[in-house]
Design a protein around this motif. Structure first.
Motif, PDB file in Angstrom:
ATOM      1  N   GLY A 199      88.838  93.810  81.078  1.00 33.14           N
ATOM      2  CA  GLY A 199      87.656  93.483  81.859  1.00 33.14           C
ATOM      3  C   GLY A 199      87.970  92.565  83.020  1.00 33.14           C
ATOM      4  N   LEU A 200      88.843  91.590  82.785  1.00 36.52           N
ATOM      5  CA  LEU A 200      89.260  90.687  83.858  1.00 36.52           C
ATOM      6  C   LEU A 200      90.015  91.442  84.943  1.00 36.52           C
ATOM      7  N   ARG A 201      90.912  92.325  84.515  1.00 37.68           N
ATOM      8  CA  ARG A 201      91.695  93.087  85.492  1.00 37.68           C
ATOM      9  C   ARG A 201      90.794  93.999  86.317  1.00 37.68           C
ATOM     10  N   ALA A 202      89.781  94.576  85.683  1.00 32.34           N
ATOM     11  CA  ALA A 202      88.854  95.433  86.427  1.00 32.34           C
ATOM     12  C   ALA A 202      88.093  94.627  87.482  1.00 32.34           C
ATOM     13  N   LEU A 203      87.671  93.415  87.104  1.00 29.83           N
ATOM     14  CA  LEU A 203      86.982  92.557  88.073  1.00 29.83           C
ATOM     15  C   LEU A 203      87.908  92.165  89.215  1.00 29.83           C
ATOM     16  N   LEU A 204      89.169  91.858  88.886  1.00 24.81           N
ATOM     17  CA  LEU A 204      90.123  91.481  89.932  1.00 24.81           C
ATOM     18  C   LEU A 204      90.351  92.643  90.893  1.00 24.81           C
ATOM     19  N   MET A 205      90.461  93.874  90.370  1.00 24.75           N
ATOM     20  CA  MET A 205      90.628  95.032  91.240  1.00 24.75           C
ATOM     21  C   MET A 205      89.434  95.176  92.180  1.00 24.75           C
ATOM     22  N   THR A 206      88.233  94.997  91.637  1.00 21.49           N
ATOM     23  CA  THR A 206      87.025  95.115  92.455  1.00 21.49           C
ATOM     24  C   THR A 206      86.986  94.036  93.526  1.00 21.49           C
ATOM     25  N   ALA A 207      87.364  92.815  93.160  1.00 24.54           N
ATOM     26  CA  ALA A 207      87.354  91.718  94.128  1.00 24.54           C
ATOM     27  C   ALA A 207      88.370  91.950  95.233  1.00 24.54           C
ATOM     28  N   LEU A 208      89.573  92.388  94.869  1.00 22.05           N
ATOM     29  CA  LEU A 208      90.601  92.662  95.870  1.00 22.05           C
ATOM     30  C   LEU A 208      90.156  93.765  96.824  1.00 22.05           C
ATOM     31  N   HIS A 209      89.595  94.814  96.261  1.00 22.10           N
ATOM     32  CA  HIS A 209      89.108  95.916  97.094  1.00 22.10           C
ATOM     33  C   HIS A 209      88.027  95.427  98.058  1.00 22.10           C
ATOM     34  N   GLY A 210      87.081  94.613  97.535  1.00 22.55           N
ATOM     35  CA  GLY A 210      86.017  94.093  98.383  1.00 22.55           C
ATOM     36  C   GLY A 210      86.526  93.163  99.468  1.00 22.55           C
ATOM     37  N   ALA A 211      87.675  92.518  99.209  1.00 22.50           N
ATOM     38  CA  ALA A 211      88.269  91.631 100.202  1.00 22.50           C
ATOM     39  C   ALA A 211      89.180  92.376 101.167  1.00 22.50           C
ATOM     40  N   GLY A 212      89.224  93.707 101.062  1.00 23.29           N
ATOM     41  CA  GLY A 212      90.041  94.518 101.957  1.00 23.29           C
ATOM     42  C   GLY A 212      91.496  94.621 101.552  1.00 23.29           C
ATOM     43  N   ARG A 213      91.821  94.193 100.342  1.00 28.81           N
ATOM     44  CA  ARG A 213      93.215  94.214  99.885  1.00 28.81           C
ATOM     45  C   ARG A 213      93.400  95.406  98.939  1.00 28.81           C
ATOM     46  N   HIS A 214      93.296  96.621  99.503  1.00 28.17           N
ATOM     47  CA  HIS A 214      93.230  97.843  98.702  1.00 28.17           C
ATOM     48  C   HIS A 214      94.525  98.099  97.930  1.00 28.17           C
ATOM     49  N   ALA A 215      95.665  97.965  98.594  1.00 29.77           N
ATOM     50  CA  ALA A 215      96.937  98.246  97.929  1.00 29.77           C
ATOM     51  C   ALA A 215      97.152  97.301  96.752  1.00 29.77           C
ATOM     52  N   GLU A 216      96.765  96.045  96.904  1.00 27.61           N
ATOM     53  CA  GLU A 216      96.921  95.086  95.814  1.00 27.61           C
ATOM     54  C   GLU A 216      96.011  95.439  94.644  1.00 27.61           C
ATOM     55  N   ALA A 217      94.822  95.956  94.952  1.00 27.62           N
ATOM     56  CA  ALA A 217      93.903  96.352  93.883  1.00 27.62           C
ATOM     57  C   ALA A 217      94.517  97.458  93.031  1.00 27.62           C
ATOM     58  N   LEU A 218      95.120  98.439  93.680  1.00 30.27           N
ATOM     59  CA  LEU A 218      95.766  99.531  92.938  1.00 30.27           C
ATOM     60  C   LEU A 218      96.991  99.029  92.180  1.00 30.27           C
ATOM     61  N   GLU A 219      97.698  98.069  92.745  1.00 27.42           N
ATOM     62  CA  GLU A 219      98.874  97.521  92.077  1.00 27.42           C
ATOM     63  C   GLU A 219      98.472  96.786  90.801  1.00 27.42           C
ATOM     64  N   VAL A 220      97.309  96.156  90.794  1.00 27.74           N
ATOM     65  CA  VAL A 220      96.816  95.495  89.575  1.00 27.74           C
ATOM     66  C   VAL A 220      96.650  96.520  88.466  1.00 27.74           C
ATOM     67  N   PHE A 221      96.108  97.695  88.800  1.00 27.17           N
ATOM     68  CA  PHE A 221      95.959  98.736  87.782  1.00 27.17           C
ATOM     69  C   PHE A 221      97.318  99.172  87.247  1.00 27.17           C
ATOM     70  N   ARG A 222      98.260  99.431  88.131  1.00 30.52           N
ATOM     71  CA  ARG A 222      99.577  99.885  87.689  1.00 30.52           C
ATOM     72  C   ARG A 222     100.257  98.830  86.817  1.00 30.52           C
ATOM     73  N   ASP A 223     100.125  97.569  87.212  1.00 30.24           N
ATOM     74  CA  ASP A 223     100.724  96.495  86.433  1.00 30.24           C
ATOM     75  C   ASP A 223     100.065  96.377  85.065  1.00 30.24           C
ATOM     76  N   THR A 224      98.739  96.509  85.028  1.00 26.94           N
ATOM     77  CA  THR A 224      98.012  96.421  83.761  1.00 26.94           C
ATOM     78  C   THR A 224      98.397  97.567  82.836  1.00 26.94           C
ATOM     79  N   ARG A 225      98.469  98.772  83.383  1.00 27.21           N
ATOM     80  CA  ARG A 225      98.854  99.925  82.560  1.00 27.21           C
ATOM     81  C   ARG A 225     100.247  99.723  81.976  1.00 27.21           C
ATOM     82  N   ARG A 226     101.173  99.224  82.799  1.00 25.50           N
ATOM     83  CA  ARG A 226     102.533  98.992  82.304  1.00 25.50           C
ATOM     84  C   ARG A 226     102.539  97.986  81.157  1.00 25.50           C
ATOM     85  N   LEU A 227     101.785  96.912  81.304  1.00 24.06           N
ATOM     86  CA  LEU A 227     101.730  95.894  80.252  1.00 24.06           C
ATOM     87  C   LEU A 227     101.117  96.444  78.971  1.00 24.06           C
TER      88      LEU A 227
END
Length: 329
Positions: A199-227
Motif C-alpha cells: 500500500g505504501l509503495r502504491a501511494l509512492l508511485m502515485t505521488a511520483l507520477h503526480g509530481a511528474g517523475r514518471h520513470a521513478e514511479a515505474l522503477e518503484v514497481f519494479r523494485d517492489t516486485r523484485r523484493l
C-alpha cells in the motif's frame, strides 16, 4: 491537604509522567512498565496478577507480587509527593481487585492520538490533514521505548501499526489535495522503513507520477516486485498492479510519433494454426503476464516455412484483444 497536581502521561516514546507540566523520574525499567500498564488502562482496575503477567510474562520470579507492591508504593510517593502517610492516594487508588490510575480522558498522548484520528475520519481533506498532522506530532520515537515485558511489546506493535496507518492516510489526503511533492518526501522515508508494504509503495508511485517523475514511479514497481519475489516468493497484489496499470496507461505515447519513427503496418490476421497447441499456450501465457505488469521477450526460432510468422500473428492478435498497443514492422 494540598490539592493534587494534574497528571499527564506520555507513552508515544520513552514513558514520561508530568505533574503540573514538570516531568518526574519514573525510575527503574520495571516500575516504568507498571506505570505504562496503568496509564494505558487508565481509570480501570488492574489486578496484581495482570501486572505480573504484563511485566514478566508466564515465568515471573517468586517475589513478583512483592515487587509489584513495591513499584506501586513508589509510584504513589512519586506522583503525590505532598500526600501524608495516613491519607489515601487520589491518583493511584486501590480497588477491590487491584489498582487504578485516575486520569482525565485525554491525559495520555495515546488518547489524544486516537482522538485526532477519530476527528479526522469525519472531516474534509484539508481539516482532516491538520488533525492527522497533530496526531503524528505527538510521537517522540518508538512507543514505550525501553519498557520491558510482553504487554509493552504487544502495545508497541499495535501502536506502531496505528502510526503507520495514520501516516498512510495522511499521504492519501496530501495526494487528494494535490500536494504530490510533499507526499513523495514522506512516502519515500516510509517505504524505505517498510519495503514490503504494498500500500505504501502504491501511494509512492502515485505521488511520483503526480509530481511528474514518471520513470521513478515505474522503477518503484519494479523494485517492489523484485523484493516480493526474492524475500516472500510472491508477485505484487491486485492493488499495486492496478496502480501500475493506470500509470502505464497514462504514459503510453501517442501513435503518431511511433509511426513517424519506424514503418508500421497492421498486424496480419491470425491464421488457423494446426499442431502448435503447446506453442500457442506459451504465447498466451506471455500475453497474460504482460496484462498483469510482468513484461518480457519471446524468441521465435525455426526453419524457413515452419510457421513462425503464423505464431507471431496469433500472439499479436491475443495482445490486441486484451487491449495492448500493437505495432508490426
Amino acid at each position: 491537604m494540598p490539592s493534587v497536581e494534574p497528571l499527564t502521561a506520555e507513552l508515544l516514546g520513552p514513558p514520561r509522567a508530568l505533574l503540573g507540566g514538570t516531568e518526574v523520574d519514573l525510575g527503574a525499567a520495571r516500575r516504568r512498565a507498571v506505570f505504562s500498564v496503568l496509564a494505558l488502562r487508565a481509570n480501570q482496575p488492574v489486578s496484581p496478577d495482570e501486572l505480573i503477567t504484563a511485566v514478566w510474562g508466564d515465568r515471573p520470579p517468586g517475589n513478583a507480587e512483592a515487587s509489584v507492591y513495591t513499584y506501586v508504593s513508589g509510584l504513589r510517593k512519586l506522583l503525590e509527593p505532598n500526600r501524608s502517610a495516613r491519607s489515601a492516594s487520589e491518583l493511584l487508588v486501590s480497588t477491590g481487585s487491584g489498582y487504578s490510575l485516575r486520569l482525565d480522558p485525554e491525559a495520555t498522548d495515546v488518547a489524544r492520538f486516537e482522538a485526532h484520528r477519530q476527528r479526522a475520519a469525519s472531516l474534509a481533506p484539508g481539516a482532516a490533514l491538520k488533525e492527522l498532522d497533530e496526531a503524528l506530532a505527538l510521537w517522540r520515537g518508538e512507543a514505550l521505548s525501553g519498557v520491558p515485558g510482553p504487554f509493552a511489546q504487544a502495545q508497541r506493535a499495535r501502536l506502531a501499526e496505528l502510526r503507520l496507518v495514520t501516516s498512510e492516510r495522511r499521504a492519501e489526503l496530501a495526494l487528494e489535495s494535490g500536494r504530490h511533492a510533499e507526499a513523495v518526501a514522506d512516502l519515500t522515508a516510509l517505504a524505505a522503513e517498510h519495503p514490503l508494504r504494498e500500500g505504501l509503495r502504491a501511494l509512492l508511485m502515485t505521488a511520483l507520477h503526480g509530481a511528474g517523475r514518471h520513470a521513478e514511479a515505474l522503477e518503484v514497481f519494479r523494485d517492489t516486485r523484485r523484493l516480493l519475489v526474492e524475500r516472500l516468493g510472491i508477485e505484487p497484489g491486485a492493488e499495486l498492479l492496478a496502480v501500475y496499470q493506470r500509470l502505464l496507461q497514462g504514459m503510453v505515447a501517442p501513435a503518431a510519433p511511433l509511426r513517424a519513427a519506424i514503418p508500421v503496418r497492421r498486424p496480419p490476421a491470425p491464421p488457423s494454426v494446426v499442431g502448435r497447441q503447446h506453442e500457442v499456450e506459451v504465447l498466451a501465457r506471455a500475453v497474460a503476464d504482460l496484462s498483469t505488469g510482468r513484461g518480457g521477450s519471446v524468441w521465435l526460432e525455426g526453419e524457413p516455412g515452419i510457421g513462425k510468422s503464423a505464431l507471431l500473428a496469433v500472439l499479436l492478435d491475443e495482445a490486441g484483444r486484451r487491449g495492448h498497443q500493437v505495432a508490426w514492422g
